[in-house]
Design an enzyme around this catalytic site. Structure first.
Site, short mmCIF file in Angstrom:
data_model
loop_
_atom_site.label_atom_id
_atom_site.label_comp_id
_atom_site.label_asym_id
_atom_site.label_seq_id
_atom_site.Cartn_x
_atom_site.Cartn_y
_atom_site.Cartn_z
N GLY A 20 -3.11 17.24 -4.75
CA GLY A 20 -2.27 17.19 -3.56
C GLY A 20 -0.92 17.84 -3.75
N ARG A 43 3.52 28.81 2.06
CA ARG A 43 3.98 27.47 2.41
C ARG A 43 4.32 26.62 1.17
NH1 ARG A 43 2.22 25.57 7.88
NH2 ARG A 43 1.44 27.39 8.98
N GLU A 182 -8.08 11.77 0.40
CA GLU A 182 -8.72 13.08 0.48
C GLU A 182 -10.22 13.13 0.17
OE1 GLU A 182 -4.41 13.51 -0.20
OE2 GLU A 182 -5.91 12.61 -1.50
N SER A 204 -2.25 5.06 -9.83
CA SER A 204 -0.79 5.14 -9.87
C SER A 204 -0.13 3.85 -9.39
CB SER A 204 -0.31 6.31 -9.01
OG SER A 204 -0.69 6.12 -7.66
N ASP A 205 -0.88 3.03 -8.67
CA ASP A 205 -0.35 1.74 -8.21
C ASP A 205 -1.52 0.81 -7.89
OD1 ASP A 205 -0.45 1.73 -4.83
OD2 ASP A 205 -0.58 3.67 -5.81
#
Length: 233
Positions: A20, A43, A182, A204-205
Site C-alpha cells: 500500500g 502520483r 485490499e 501491526s496492531d
C-alpha cells in the site's frame, strides 16, 4: 503505457510485489533486490524493478483500500502482462492471542465491500489465494523457522469504524484471523484474469486488545514476509 502507472512495456516483471505504501515499495526494492530501477513516479505511487537471485521482480505501491488496489492490479494485469501478484502488507489481528509482528497468509478473504456483489450481480463470490503459491509460501516459512498462521481474513472498506462496537463479533466468531483493506479485491481480480495471487501480512496492531506497534516495529516483519514472497518466484 497505462494511465496510472505510465511505464513502458517490458519495464515491469511478470512477478510483482504489492504494498500500500509507495515508500515501503522503495524500502523493499532497495533492501531485497539488485540493479533496481524506478519505472513510475506517477502520483508518487512508486514502482521499481530489480533482480532477486537473477530473477526479475517488481515492487509496486497501490495506495490504501480495495478501489485503489484495483486500479493498479488491473493495469499490471491487462497492460503489462503480470502473471503473479503478491501483496506484502500489514493487518489488524482479530484474535486476542495473535501478537504484533506475527505473519498471516490469507487463504481466503471475506469482505464488507459491495464491489464483488456489483461484479457478480448481487451474488457472493468467495475469493481465494492461489493454492500452489500458498503452499510454497507456507513451506518456505517453515524451512526458515518463521511461524505463520494460514486462514481466512477480512478485507474492509472502513479503517475507522466506531459507530458499532459489536462490529467484529460476527467475524471473530467465524475464526477470521485479521482485517486488511485490499486482499479480497486482489484475489477476485486475479481469479477473473486467471493469474496467481497471494497475500502475506504482518500484524501491526490487534483490533481486539488495542495493542499496536510503531512504524519502526513493522520493518523487520515486512522483510520477513518479502523473503517468503520471493520464494514464490
Amino acid at each position: 503505457m497505462s494511465i496510472h502507472i505510465g511505464a513502458e512495456k517490458g519495464d515491469i516483471a511478470e512477478t510483482v510485489l504489492l504494498t500500500g505504501d509507495p515508500l515501503r515499495a522503495r524500502f523493499i526494492a532497495q533492501s531485497m533486490l539488485e540493479n533496481v530501477t524506478c519505472y513510475t513516479q506517477v502520483r508518487n505511487m512508486l514502482g521499481f524493478t530489480g533482480y532477486y537471485k537473477g530473477n526479475p521482480v517488481s515492487v509496486q505501491g497501490t495506495g490504501m483500500g480495495q478501489s485503489s488496489l484495483a486500479i493498479y492490479a488491473h493495469e499490471l494485469i491487462h497492460s503489462y502482462g503480470v502473471k503473479k501478484l503478491i501483496r506484502v502488507g500489514t493487518c489488524g489481528a482479530l484474535m486476542p492471542n495473535i501478537k504484533l509482528g506475527e505473519i498471516i497468509i490469507a487463504q481466503g478473504a471475506s469482505t464488507d465491500s459491495n464491489t464483488n456483489r456489483l461484479l457478480f450481480r448481487g451474488l457472493d463470490f468467495a475469493p481465494l489465494a492461489d493454492f500452489n503459491m500458498l503452499m510454497q509460501a507456507f513451506q518456505t516459512a517453515k524451512q526458515k523457522g518463521i511461524n505463520v498462521r494460514v486462514g481466512n481474513i477480512f478485507s474492509t472498506d472502513f479503517f475507522y469504524f466506531k459507530d458499532d462496537p459489536e462490529r467484529w463479533k460476527i467475524w471473530t466468531a467465524h475464526k477470521i484471523l485479521c482485517a486488511d483493506m485490499e486482499t479480497s479485491m486482489l484475489y477476485t481480480l486475479a481469479a477473473g484474469a486467471n493469474i496467481q495471487a497471494l497475500s502475506i501480512l504482518t500484524v501491526s496492531d490487534n483490533i481486539i486488545t488495542g495493542a499496536f506497534g510503531t512504524s519502526e516495529d513493522r520493518e523487520k516483519p515486512i522483510l520477513d514476509i518479502v523473503d517468503i514472497a520471493l520464494a514464490c518466484l
